[in-house]
Design an enzyme around this catalytic site. Structure first.
Site, PDB file in Angstrom:
ATOM      1  N   HIS A   1       0.816  -1.224   0.000  1.00  0.00           N
ATOM      2  CA  HIS A   1       0.000   0.000   0.000  1.00  0.00           C
ATOM      3  C   HIS A   1       0.847   1.271   0.000  1.00  0.00           C
ATOM      4  O   HIS A   1       0.331   2.362  -0.251  1.00  0.00           O
ATOM      5  CB  HIS A   1      -1.003  -0.002   1.171  1.00  0.00           C
ATOM      6  CG  HIS A   1      -0.432   0.288   2.519  1.00  0.00           C
ATOM      7  ND1 HIS A   1      -0.152  -0.697   3.426  1.00  0.00           N
ATOM      8  CD2 HIS A   1      -0.121   1.458   3.125  1.00  0.00           C
ATOM      9  CE1 HIS A   1       0.309  -0.149   4.540  1.00  0.00           C
ATOM     10  NE2 HIS A   1       0.340   1.159   4.379  1.00  0.00           N
TER      11      HIS A   1
ATOM     12  N   ASP B   1      -0.429  -7.598   1.401  1.00  0.00           N
ATOM     13  CA  ASP B   1       0.134  -6.245   1.480  1.00  0.00           C
ATOM     14  C   ASP B   1       1.651  -6.293   1.632  1.00  0.00           C
ATOM     15  O   ASP B   1       2.221  -5.987   2.677  1.00  0.00           O
ATOM     16  CB  ASP B   1      -0.503  -5.501   2.653  1.00  0.00           C
ATOM     17  CG  ASP B   1      -0.104  -4.031   2.699  1.00  0.00           C
ATOM     18  OD1 ASP B   1       0.394  -3.506   1.676  1.00  0.00           O
ATOM     19  OD2 ASP B   1      -0.296  -3.402   3.770  1.00  0.00           O
TER      20      ASP B   1
ATOM     21  N   SER C   1       4.585   1.850   8.234  1.00  0.00           N
ATOM     22  CA  SER C   1       4.219   0.801   7.278  1.00  0.00           C
ATOM     23  C   SER C   1       5.408   0.381   6.419  1.00  0.00           C
ATOM     24  O   SER C   1       6.216   1.209   5.999  1.00  0.00           O
ATOM     25  CB  SER C   1       3.110   1.304   6.355  1.00  0.00           C
ATOM     26  OG  SER C   1       1.886   1.340   7.019  1.00  0.00           O
TER      27      SER C   1
END
Length: 258
Positions: free
Chosen positions: A67, A115, A214
């Site tokens: 992402h 992801d 992330s």
């Protein structure tokens, strides 16, 4: 038998904030402790900002969250990495992105399953004591419950407030039973799959990754077992942070980063 059998990927040299980009309750750390960790910077509104992290696979590839390299405002020339520095947006060496290879199963409109991404850089990384390859867990390995694990990164230190750390931080948490985590998230209509690892301090909270972390690592010792992916809040006592389970993807990573 050792708790985890590992595979060192010394391969041939050759954006969203939703609580998804998700160090709360951390302490100062140094890049010498985590030399495979790099910053991912995003060009937006006329300048560069650090929004995600990644992990060195070999001289031309890094591992991150899909992402972070996805969406209508994404293009390779709008991402770069900074490696070999303890400090956010300062020091180290800059390298630009050539192309991302998001996992084929990744579909953000459906869920955060898959992801994970392998990213090719424009020029080789120069190895040193502050820039070395990551060691990944072997494909199909089983992650045990309630083992101490560590997040590291430069993300927000206060949930809901833009508060990135200028200094690298790390935090120790614990793996959480996947079925229990799935049941917790079902109450919020969110899906936890077998390709994910939940980690935190259940029913206590206060320690977690947060926005800006992330793509960074979830470590068991010096072995990367997860890639920081998503969650509800940061340091929530009910909903632990969720990482992509690297053991579900190690073979794909090895085949892609060549």
């Amino acid at each position: 038998m050792a708790r985890l059998v590992v595979l060192a990927l010394a391969l041939l040299a050759a954006s969203s904030c939703y609580a998804s980009q998700r160090i709360i309750g951390g302490r100062p750390a140094y890049i010498e402790q985590y030399p495979s960790l790099v910053q991912v910077e995003n060009y937006s509104n006329g300048g560069w900002r650090q929004d995600c992290s990644a992990n060195i696979l070999n001289i031309l590839y890094v591992l991150s969250a899909a992402h972070c390299f996805y969406g209508p405002k994404y293009a390779p020339h709008l991402r770069r990495i900074r490696y070999g520095t303890t400090y956010r947006l300062r020091g180290g060496t800059i390298n630009y992105v050539e192309k991302e290879f998001n996992h084929p199963s990744f579909d953000l409109e459906m869920s955060y399953d898959g992801d994970i991404t392998v990213v090719r850089l424009r020029r080789p990384i120069i190895y040193s004591t502050v820039a070395t390859v990551a060691t990944l867990i072997y494909h199909g390995a089983r992650i045990l419950d309630n083992i101490p694990v560590v997040h590291a990164g430069w993300g927000d230190t206060i949930e809901g407030v833009y508060s990135p750390s200028e200094h690298l931080l790390d935090v120790q948490i614990y793996t959480i039973n996947n079925d229990l985590c799935r049941e917790r998230y079902m109450t919020a209509n969110e899906t936890v799959t077998e390709n994910m690892i939940c980690a935190g301090v259940l029913d206590v909270g206060g320690r977690d990754a947060c926005s800006g972390d992330s793509g960074g690592p979830l470590y068991d010792g010096n072995v990367i077992i997860g890639v920081i992916s998503w969650g509800l809040g940061c340091g929530n006592d009910t909903f632990p942070g969720v990482s992509a389970n690297v053991a579900s993807y190690t073979n794909w990573i090895a085949q892609t980063a060549v």
